[in-house]
Design an enzyme around this catalytic site. Sequence first.
Site, PDB file in Angstrom:
ATOM      1  N   SER A  66       0.821  -1.214   0.000  1.00 36.71           N
ATOM      2  CA  SER A  66       0.000   0.000   0.000  1.00 36.71           C
ATOM      3  C   SER A  66       0.852   1.260   0.000  1.00 36.71           C
ATOM      4  O   SER A  66       0.536   2.237  -0.688  1.00 36.71           O
ATOM      5  CB  SER A  66      -0.943   0.006   1.207  1.00 36.71           C
ATOM      6  OG  SER A  66      -1.913  -1.009   1.095  1.00 36.71           O
ATOM      7  N   GLY A 295      -6.656  -4.914  -3.067  1.00 37.33           N
ATOM      8  CA  GLY A 295      -7.026  -4.168  -1.863  1.00 37.33           C
ATOM      9  C   GLY A 295      -5.902  -3.279  -1.375  1.00 37.33           C
ATOM     10  O   GLY A 295      -6.133  -2.142  -0.938  1.00 37.33           O
ATOM     11  N   ASP A 296      -4.668  -3.783  -1.486  1.00 34.51           N
ATOM     12  CA  ASP A 296      -3.510  -2.976  -1.078  1.00 34.51           C
ATOM     13  C   ASP A 296      -3.380  -1.746  -1.975  1.00 34.51           C
ATOM     14  O   ASP A 296      -3.080  -0.640  -1.507  1.00 34.51           O
ATOM     15  CB  ASP A 296      -2.220  -3.796  -1.171  1.00 34.51           C
ATOM     16  CG  ASP A 296      -2.243  -5.033  -0.285  1.00 34.51           C
ATOM     17  OD1 ASP A 296      -3.056  -5.073   0.655  1.00 34.51           O
ATOM     18  OD2 ASP A 296      -1.460  -5.965  -0.548  1.00 34.51           O
ATOM     19  N   ALA A 297      -3.595  -1.936  -3.274  1.00 37.70           N
ATOM     20  CA  ALA A 297      -3.502  -0.826  -4.228  1.00 37.70           C
ATOM     21  C   ALA A 297      -4.607   0.191  -3.977  1.00 37.70           C
ATOM     22  O   ALA A 297      -4.381   1.407  -4.095  1.00 37.70           O
ATOM     23  CB  ALA A 297      -3.581  -1.348  -5.660  1.00 37.70           C
TER      24      ALA A 297
END
Length: 342
Positions: A66, A295-297
């Site tokens: 992230s 989700g991290d992005a």
Amino acid sequence: MSSLTVLGLGNPLLDISVKADAALFEKYSIKAGTATLAEEKDKPLYDEIKAFPDVSYIAGGATQNSIRGFAWANPISGKAHYIGCVGDDENAQLLKSSAEAAGVKTHYNVSKKNPTGRCAVLVNAEKERSLIADLAAANDYDPEHYKSEEIQTLIKEVDIFYSSGFFLTVSPATVVEVGKHALENNKILAVNLAAVFVVQFFWDALNSVLPYADYVLCNEDEAAAFAEKSGWDASDLSAVAAKISALPKLNEKRERVVVFTQGSKPTIVAKNGETQSYPVAPIDSEKIVDTNGAGDAFVGGFLAALALGKPIDVCVATGNQAGGIIIQQEGSSYPVPCEITL
């Protein structure tokens, strides 16, 4: 244009990514689309997948992904920092060079007891990913590192703190200390529930941090798990988001914002007990390589817009744009140049 400075606290891991058939999932009793901590039965998996012809190695760990995404999406450089524990080995140097090449200044705590952590990333035929993390050195994070002069000097410069729930399996006390600093200085703390098992098995640690959290992010499965653990109706995620936004909060100067991603379905945002949904631009299924890191992005894009002072709708749109881009890449590799304009 100016940007706030962001610090991520997490578990740095070397991602070992392969395309896997159903037999491998069955052999290790792995469910598609899940994230788990490695058990003893899983240890042979890492050497097994290293022999796959399509194996790739990526600097990973949810929070590090992230923060790399934040640096990638943010047009202003020098605003991304990251803390975590690695071993004294070659993989640690690989992680450091990869992160810093992506614009992230790392402040690793180095363990002498264990090697750098690793994560098996298995992508099935439906392009879903399963993560099996062997934390190793990441599990050795020493809270004294946070108290060091280097880190205490750093946190005075930081405006936004972000930690994935995975770090709560290692050092929840450190996240609480960060929360106290954010509270005392009216800074932002964002946390991510990260995985269903975090909600199920690290509930007390999670609830020690939530009162300090200004932003709570997660996906639909984690949101449903939180609802079930709380004794709420898990079928109405908008209501769940509203309830989390209304949970006790220590910094009354900031409203809590809750964000639920749902893949291609609308993103749910709650504030002050009220919810709103934001559509997600569709991606042609043929263009999807794998969903690892989506989700991290999303968090990376969201934080980049937040750091630039953008309103919540732009933060969500930027997060979803980043997620849409990353699922068209191998693993959590951010394409250069960045297509996002902020």
